[in-house]
Design an enzyme around this catalytic site. Structure first.
Site, PDB file in Angstrom:
ATOM      1  N   LEU A 247      10.332 -11.804 -38.264  1.00 32.43           N
ATOM      2  CA  LEU A 247       9.856 -12.922 -39.086  1.00 32.43           C
ATOM      3  C   LEU A 247       9.791 -14.192 -38.249  1.00 32.43           C
ATOM      4  O   LEU A 247      10.578 -14.374 -37.308  1.00 32.43           O
ATOM      5  CB  LEU A 247      10.796 -13.162 -40.268  1.00 32.43           C
ATOM      6  N   ASP A 248       8.863 -15.089 -38.612  1.00 32.46           N
ATOM      7  CA  ASP A 248       8.797 -16.396 -37.975  1.00 32.46           C
ATOM      8  C   ASP A 248      10.110 -17.145 -38.187  1.00 32.46           C
ATOM      9  O   ASP A 248      10.846 -16.887 -39.142  1.00 32.46           O
ATOM     10  CB  ASP A 248       7.660 -17.229 -38.563  1.00 32.46           C
ATOM     11  N   ARG A 249      10.372 -18.101 -37.337  1.00 30.73           N
ATOM     12  CA  ARG A 249      11.622 -18.869 -37.392  1.00 30.73           C
ATOM     13  C   ARG A 249      11.871 -19.447 -38.783  1.00 30.73           C
ATOM     14  O   ARG A 249      12.985 -19.377 -39.307  1.00 30.73           O
ATOM     15  CB  ARG A 249      11.576 -20.004 -36.355  1.00 30.73           C
TER      16      ARG A 249
ATOM     17  N   THR B  42      10.472 -18.572 -41.677  1.00 32.70           N
ATOM     18  CA  THR B  42      10.273 -17.647 -42.789  1.00 32.70           C
ATOM     19  C   THR B  42      11.595 -16.946 -43.054  1.00 32.70           C
ATOM     20  O   THR B  42      12.255 -16.491 -42.128  1.00 32.70           O
ATOM     21  CB  THR B  42       9.190 -16.607 -42.461  1.00 32.70           C
TER      22      THR B  42
ATOM     23  N   ARG C 233       0.136 -17.040 -43.244  1.00 31.38           N
ATOM     24  CA  ARG C 233      -0.075 -18.483 -43.130  1.00 31.38           C
ATOM     25  C   ARG C 233      -1.517 -18.806 -42.752  1.00 31.38           C
ATOM     26  O   ARG C 233      -2.147 -19.715 -43.314  1.00 31.38           O
ATOM     27  CB  ARG C 233       0.899 -19.052 -42.095  1.00 31.38           C
TER      28      ARG C 233
END
Length: 303
Positions: free
Chosen positions: A132-134, A136, A231
């Site tokens: 996951l993105d930082r 998220t 996104r």
């Protein structure tokens, strides 16, 4: 750690063939050839070319895995599920998943290594399967050894892992259920991505759960796994995620990061052949956001 399979192929085959059919990767088999693992046939040490009769048992053992470059860290982990091969955690927003140039000491991987060491584990290289993105939050599946990583690799490649997200976006969508299909590529040499014909195909499915105050709560399913896919896709159709500064999201709605949470994961355990389902409750900041906007948080029952 050792793993055992039975020859249920209705024919005599080599150990290499049996292990390949069972999903063991060529990379791991190459490690065995180099002496980084061993195989046994009915409890007797053997080699990959040995023939296996029907109903005979083959055992694979690999040397413990470690990478000194990955430093252990002490930090909270919200564990949703754990067994000898898998760890499912609920990652909070603000924590990077894997070490990189900007952070090599306090990522999720560092925390998991610290946890594994404290548990006395032999394999000390956490393999992140669903990164996951930082900023998220939500479910991250981690393979606790290289064999688990290799066995689930086919599910990852074929997009068979069922990942669901909740997102709060600006505006309203044209239909209650829809697909966004648009290629995604890197914008110049930046971390930012964009919809571009020169990019890789990406497919996002969504369901509208509620609408209020010019915003929409959606459930999202990824059919492909491109960087920043959710996104980028919602931004491209004029409905960026709230709090997502990189992609034009509204920063004045009471959330300081993109309003995106991975809340559900279904996968087939390749060791037990059992289906595992994990869910992660919406974190406090997104609950507060939905409450402030008058959005009802619904529990999805979709498969």
């Amino acid at each position: 750690m050792k793993y055992t399979w039975i020859n249920d192929l209705k024919a005599e085959v080599t150990i290499k063939k049996l292990l390949t059919v069972k999903g063991v990767s060529h990379r791991i088999l190459s490690r065995v050839k180099r002496g980084e693992g061993e195989v046994w046939l009915e409890g007797k040490k053997s080699n990959l070319t040995q023939k296996v009769a029907i109903a005979e048992h083959v055992t694979l053992g690999l040397i413990p895995e470690n990478n000194p470059a990955i430093l252990p860290a002490v930090g909270a982990l919200k564990i949703l599920f754990e067994d000898q091969n898998w760890l499912v955690v609920d990652k909070p927003a603000g924590i990077t998943s894997v070490p990189g140039p900007s952070n090599r000491k306090s990522t999720l991987v560092n925390r998991i290594k610290g946890y594994l060491m404290a548990q006395g584990a032999q394999d000390l290289v956490p393999h992140i399967i669903t990164r996951l993105d930082r900023d998220t939050s939500g479910i991250v599946l981690v393979a606790k050894n290289r064999l688990a990583q290799g066995l689930i690799g086919k599910q990852t490649e074929k997009q068979q892992l069922q990942k669901r997200y909740l997102a709060v976006i600006s505006g309203r969508l044209p239909q209650q259920h829809g697909l966004i299909e648009a290629c995604i590529g890197r914008q110049d040499k930046q971390i930012k991505r964009e919809v571009t014909a020169a990019g890789q195909f990406a497919k996002t499915e969504y369901w509208v759960l509620d609408e209020s105050s010019g915003t929409t709560l959606v459930e999202v399913k990824l059919h492909t796994g491109r960087t920043h896919q959710i996104r980028v896709h919602f931004s491209a159709i004029g409905c960026p995620l709230l709090g997502d500064e990189l992609y034009g999201g509204d920063l004045n709605k009471g959330i300081t990061r993109q309003a995106l949470h991975a809340f559900k994961l279904n996968y087939l355990d390749p060791f037990t052949l059992q289906k595992n389902a994990c869910t992660a409750a919406l974190p406090d900041d997104m609950q507060a956001l939905c409450s402030h906007l008058g959005l009802d948080i619904l529990t999805s029952q979709r498969e």
